[in-house]
Design a protein around this motif. Structure first.
Motif, PDB file in Angstrom:
ATOM      1  N   LEU A  92      39.980  60.669  43.548  1.00 37.98           N
ATOM      2  CA  LEU A  92      39.494  60.432  42.181  1.00 37.98           C
ATOM      3  C   LEU A  92      37.966  60.294  42.199  1.00 37.98           C
ATOM      4  CD1 LEU A  92      42.440  58.123  41.145  1.00 37.98           C
ATOM      5  CD2 LEU A  92      42.065  60.508  40.483  1.00 37.98           C
ATOM      6  N   ALA A  93      37.436  59.113  41.938  1.00 38.38           N
ATOM      7  CA  ALA A  93      35.973  58.955  41.922  1.00 38.38           C
ATOM      8  C   ALA A  93      35.373  59.001  43.316  1.00 38.38           C
ATOM      9  CB  ALA A  93      35.600  57.642  41.234  1.00 38.38           C
ATOM     10  N   GLY A  94      36.215  58.904  44.327  1.00 39.79           N
ATOM     11  CA  GLY A  94      35.734  58.969  45.700  1.00 39.79           C
ATOM     12  C   GLY A  94      35.813  57.617  46.388  1.00 39.79           C
ATOM     13  N   SER A  95      35.961  57.647  47.702  1.00 38.94           N
ATOM     14  CA  SER A  95      36.149  56.421  48.464  1.00 38.94           C
ATOM     15  C   SER A  95      34.943  55.496  48.382  1.00 38.94           C
ATOM     16  CB  SER A  95      36.448  56.759  49.925  1.00 38.94           C
ATOM     17  OG  SER A  95      37.666  57.479  50.026  1.00 38.94           O
ATOM     18  N   ALA A  96      33.729  56.051  48.421  1.00 38.10           N
ATOM     19  CA  ALA A  96      32.528  55.218  48.371  1.00 38.10           C
ATOM     20  C   ALA A  96      32.433  54.485  47.036  1.00 38.10           C
ATOM     21  CB  ALA A  96      31.285  56.072  48.609  1.00 38.10           C
ATOM     22  N   THR A  97      32.715  55.189  45.965  1.00 42.22           N
ATOM     23  CA  THR A  97      32.688  54.555  44.641  1.00 42.22           C
ATOM     24  C   THR A  97      33.763  53.479  44.542  1.00 42.22           C
ATOM     25  OG1 THR A  97      31.832  56.549  43.596  1.00 42.22           O
ATOM     26  CG2 THR A  97      32.954  54.970  42.162  1.00 42.22           C
ATOM     27  N   TYR A  98      34.943  53.790  45.057  1.00 41.12           N
ATOM     28  CA  TYR A  98      36.035  52.819  45.034  1.00 41.12           C
ATOM     29  C   TYR A  98      35.619  51.532  45.735  1.00 41.12           C
ATOM     30  CZ  TYR A  98      40.239  50.422  46.588  1.00 41.12           C
ATOM     31  OH  TYR A  98      41.162  49.452  46.870  1.00 41.12           O
ATOM     32  N   VAL A  99      35.103  51.648  46.948  1.00 46.20           N
ATOM     33  CA  VAL A  99      34.704  50.468  47.722  1.00 46.20           C
ATOM     34  C   VAL A  99      33.630  49.673  46.978  1.00 46.20           C
ATOM     35  CG1 VAL A  99      33.523  49.698  49.821  1.00 46.20           C
ATOM     36  CG2 VAL A  99      35.348  51.411  49.971  1.00 46.20           C
ATOM     37  N   GLU A 100      32.642  50.356  46.430  1.00 48.31           N
ATOM     38  CA  GLU A 100      31.562  49.663  45.709  1.00 48.31           C
ATOM     39  C   GLU A 100      32.086  48.897  44.509  1.00 48.31           C
ATOM     40  OE1 GLU A 100      28.895  48.717  42.684  1.00 48.31           O
ATOM     41  OE2 GLU A 100      30.163  50.511  42.472  1.00 48.31           O
ATOM     42  N   ARG A 101      32.982  49.511  43.748  1.00 48.86           N
ATOM     43  CA  ARG A 101      33.503  48.867  42.539  1.00 48.86           C
ATOM     44  C   ARG A 101      34.384  47.661  42.899  1.00 48.86           C
ATOM     45  NH1 ARG A 101      31.315  48.827  38.075  1.00 48.86           N
ATOM     46  NH2 ARG A 101      29.790  48.354  39.703  1.00 48.86           N
TER      47      ARG A 101
END
Length: 333
Positions: A276-285
């Motif tokens: 979806l939005a990507g693993s890096a975005t997921y972790v940051e959120r």
């Protein structure tokens, strides 16, 4: 109370289930789940369930030598038939398949039919989080709560669980039944001869009660009133209409030895954040929200108390009351 290692409890629990008539395929994963619940402080889903499980094998409510099998499948979906055995071996297969398929498809569902009590819902999602995936779990149980506006128990306590993996930390783990409390807490209170708070249950006549035995004969109150009842309806439909399983109202109580094969349903959903939005975005959120939550004193990351207790039990052993262990030893011979 004496200290016991988790390995000791695993061996004892598995032996008891096998003595009652379960195969190793059925007994080993079931024992692991019960001991894990005990280690996490979830006594209502732990070793206190062993006599009940053993009784269900002896009464034919559980098929002790059942072999879980895949009944239907597509790229991102699989239905596992538990074969009227214990839930845990079938759930392990469904979750394993959901993880593998989510890595290919981005999202996958692993469902189970012809199943039994599946314990602490979040337990089944530990492997999902370990694979770096977001996980959801749903299951129904014998009727214990009325529909919104009704008086007759028709839904189970129908637990919901979710896991959200974190980078370099244990996952956020949310696990709740849709009754005000899990029905197993009434079972534990009844065994100890302790009262329960008002607001947990009604007796068979629909009156509020502090007697856990009367609450077990009556019905549980939904968490949040009508909203809890509506969530229970959502779960009931997810795990029965999609899997062909029985409604909670069609399954006899778990708390008696004799009765029908419950044929309940479970659903597990695994989601790859990278799709979806990507693993890096997921972790940051995720980390941004956890940091915001922890600004307030007294806020804990959901699930971390269970993890702390499990770590302590692994390193130091666990205390189990003789009242809980004696029946297990008796079954194990």
């Amino acid at each position: 109370m004496a200290l016991h290692t988790l390995d000791q409890l695993q061996t004892l629990t598995q032996r008891a289930l096998e003595k009652a008539g379960a195969s190793a395929v059925q007994a080993a994963p079931t024992a692991r789940a019960l001991v894990a619940a005990e280690a996490q402080g979830l006594a209502s889903h732990g070793l206190s369930r062993v006599p009940m499980y053993a009784g269900h094998i002896q009464a034919g409510r559980v098929i002790g030598n059942a072999q879980p099998r895949i009944q239907a499948e597509r790229a991102g979906a699989v239905l596992v038939d538990a074969g009227n055995g214990f839930a845990f071996p079938a759930c392990e297969l469904a979750v394993k398949e959901a993880i593998a398929r989510a890595k290919n498809c981005g999202i996958a569902i692993g469902a189970v039919c012809n199943s039994h009590h599946f314990g602490a819902a979040a337990y089944h999602l530990e492997a999902v989080a370990a694979a770096g995936l977001v996980g959801l779990a749903f299951g129904n149980s014998p009727a214990a709560m009325p529909a919104a506006g009704g008086k007759r128990a028709i839904f189970g306590t129908n637990p919901i669980a979710a896991v959200f993996p974190r980078q370099g930390a244990k996952p956020v783990t949310i696990d709740l039944s849709l009754s005000e409390v899990a029905r197993g807490k009434l079972m534990v209170a009844a065994k100890k001869g302790e009262p329960i708070p008002l607001g947990w249950a009604l007796d068979a006549q629909g009156n509020p009660t502090t007697d856990p035995a009367k609450g077990l004969e009556g019905s549980m109150l939904p968490a949040g009133g009508t909203k809890g009842a509506m969530l229970a309806l959502i779960v009931e439909l997810l795990v029965t209409a999609l899997t062909g399983s029985q409604f909670g109202a069609e399954a006899d109580s778990f708390f008696v030895k004799e009765g029908n094969q419950p044929k309940l349903g479970q659903v597990f959903i695994a989601i790859d954040p990278g799709a979806l939005a990507g693993s890096a975005t997921y972790v940051e959120r995720v980390e941004a929200l956890i940091c915001a939550m922890l600004v307030d004193d007294g806020v804990r990351v959901p699930g971390y108390r269970r993890f702390d207790l499990a770590d302590q039990a692994t390193s130091q052993g666990i205390e189990v009351t003789e009242a809980t262990l004696a029946p297990v030893r008796a079954i194990a011979g």
